[in-house]
Every structure is written in structure tokens, then in C-alpha cells.
Scaffold this motif. Structure first.
Motif, PDB file in Angstrom:
ATOM      1  N   ALA A  84       0.792  -1.069   0.069  1.00  0.00           N
ATOM      2  CA  ALA A  84       0.009  -0.053  -0.051  1.00  0.00           C
ATOM      3  C   ALA A  84       0.842   1.206  -0.008  1.00  0.00           C
ATOM      4  O   ALA A  84       2.132   1.155   0.433  1.00  0.00           O
ATOM      5  CB  ALA A  84      -0.894   0.091   1.167  1.00  0.00           C
ATOM      6  N   VAL A  98      -5.571   3.346   5.087  1.00  0.00           N
ATOM      7  CA  VAL A  98      -5.258   4.231   3.973  1.00  0.00           C
ATOM      8  C   VAL A  98      -6.628   5.060   3.975  1.00  0.00           C
ATOM      9  O   VAL A  98      -6.076   6.484   3.691  1.00  0.00           O
ATOM     10  CB  VAL A  98      -5.475   3.447   2.621  1.00  0.00           C
ATOM     11  CG1 VAL A  98      -5.467   4.154   1.405  1.00  0.00           C
ATOM     12  CG2 VAL A  98      -4.203   2.584   2.269  1.00  0.00           C
ATOM     13  N   VAL A 153      -4.099  -1.573  -3.211  1.00  0.00           N
ATOM     14  CA  VAL A 153      -3.876  -2.341  -1.987  1.00  0.00           C
ATOM     15  C   VAL A 153      -3.778  -3.955  -2.355  1.00  0.00           C
ATOM     16  O   VAL A 153      -4.975  -4.443  -2.804  1.00  0.00           O
ATOM     17  CB  VAL A 153      -4.583  -2.110  -0.672  1.00  0.00           C
ATOM     18  CG1 VAL A 153      -4.188  -2.642   0.523  1.00  0.00           C
ATOM     19  CG2 VAL A 153      -4.466  -0.593  -0.487  1.00  0.00           C
ATOM     20  N   ALA A 159      -8.728   3.926  -1.029  1.00  0.00           N
ATOM     21  CA  ALA A 159      -8.256   2.559  -1.213  1.00  0.00           C
ATOM     22  C   ALA A 159      -9.005   1.765  -2.040  1.00  0.00           C
ATOM     23  O   ALA A 159     -10.189   1.820  -2.151  1.00  0.00           O
ATOM     24  CB  ALA A 159      -8.185   1.936   0.073  1.00  0.00           C
TER      25      ALA A 159
END
Length: 217
Positions: A136, A173, A158, A181
Motif C-alpha cells: 500500500a 489508507v 492495496v 483504497a
């Protein structure tokens, strides 16, 4: 959530602390404890000045960041990955976030993964089997992290083999600015995600642009 950041005094590590410590307990790690403690104090002072009253950020060694974090971010250059991991212990059962991109620069930026296929897959071979690796933050412009007056309006791909760990990281995130994300699948997708970074760096450099990122719409 306790988030340890190995290499926490760099641009990305410090920027993550600035953008996460209002919602999470952040432990900044460094090879230099004094530097990490100074960075964490400056982070708290800055956020307090900006109106944050419940921030949590402490500094220590890289080992302190691993020991204290439920989630550990490896905010280090690829060339230091093996030596750093070899110097640390306690990764068992931890969620490990890798934003690491193996990049070379000559007359342009290029993706240069190790023989395993990506930094994340190389990391998997270094860590205990119970460590849950999630990729990530790879494609966010590094110099934007610390600039709190600027929103980060990027998409973040991710990937990881443990769905629970992956979705927990996706939540982290989305605690950062305007990041969004996206589930990009298993860890085998990591070469593609890491390889986007030299692409956007080349686009920025060759087209006179700054802070190029990606968005999925």
C-alpha cells in the motif's frame, strides 16, 4: 490501532505520522533514537498548533516500532530492505505494510525488481510465515506527505494474500486525507503496483508535471 513505522524519520514516515496520529497511536522508528524522539515531538507540536488535541506519536528505535506496532510500515528504500529486516525481530503475526518500490534512475526511471519479482515478494521470503504482508501507499508522491495544507487526492492500490489484513490496511489508507483504497487482489499483483511508480515519475519529469499520481474512477 498501534502503527509502528520503521524508517519513520524520512519523508514518507514522518508524513504518515502527521496524517495518522490523530486517529492512531504512531511509533516512529529510526536507527537514531534521538532523531526519532525529536521528530515525534515536532509532529505533536505541529498538530497541536493546528488544533489536534488527541494526537499520539512517540519515537524510538526501529525495533521499538516493530515491537509496539500491531501494524508495521517499512518506510525504507529497497536497497536497505534486507539489512534492515535482518537487524530486527518480532515480525511474527504482525501486519506489515510495504510501500517499497525498487527503482533505478539513469536517463529515465525504470522498475528493477529483485529475482523474487517484487520488493513485497522478496520481503515475504525474509519474514516469518505468520507475518501478513500488504502492499500500500506505493504510488503517492513522496514530497506531498508532509504538506498538511494539501489534500492527498490519490487512489491507492492495496494487495495482499490475507484478506482480513488487506481490508484493515485499506481502512488505514482511508484515514489519510482524501486517499481512496482499492482492493488490487493477492500479493502476486505487487510487481504491477510497484511498477506504476517509475511510470508516473517519468510522466512527471518528461511532461513538466509535478506530483503525478493515479486515480481510479
Amino acid at each position: 490501532m498501534k502503527i509502528g513505522i520503521v524508517g519513520g524519520t524520512g519523508e514518507i514516515g514522518e508524513g504518515l505520522a502527521r496524517r495518522l496520529s490523530h486517529k492512531h497511536e504512531v511509533i516512529l522508528g529510526s536507527r537514531d533514537r534521538d532523531r526519532a524522539e525529536e521528530t515525534s515531538s515536532c509532529t505533536i507540536d505541529l498538530l497541536t498548533e493546528r488544533g489536534c488535541r488527541n494526537c499520539s506519536c512517540s519515537g524510538g528505535t526501529n525495533q521499538d516500532a516493530v515491537d509496539g506496532g500491531d501494524v508495521v510500515v517499512l518506510s525504507i528504500p529497497f536497497k536497505h530492505l534486507k539489512s534492515t529486516v535482518d537487524s530486527l525481530s518480532g515480525f511474527e503475526d504482525k501486519i506489515i505494510i510495504s510501500p517499497i518500490n525498487p527503482i533505478a534512475r539513469n536517463d529515465h526511471f525504470s522498475y528493477q525488481p529483485p529475482s523474487e519479482g517484487s520488493a513485497a515478494l522478496a520481503l515475504k521470503a525474509m519474514l516469518p510465515e505468520t507475518a501478513r504482508i500488504v502492499v500500500a501507499f506505493n504510488n503517492v508522491a513522496a514530497n506531498k506527505w508532509k504538506q498538511l495544507d494539501e489534500e492527498l487526492e490519490y487512489s491507492v492500490a492495496v494487495c495482499g494474500d490475507d484478506d482480513a489484513a488487506k481490508h484493515l490496511v485499506m481502512g488505514i489508507v482511508e484515514d489519510v486525507s482524501h486517499l481512496r483504497a482499492f482492493d488490487a487482489g493477492p500479493l502476486s499483483m505487487s510487481p504491477i503496483i510497484e511498477g506504476i511508480t517509475p511510470l508516473v515519475l517519468n510522466i512527471a519529469r518528461l511532461n513538466g508535471m509535478k506530483d503525478v499520481g493515479i486515480q481510479f474512477k
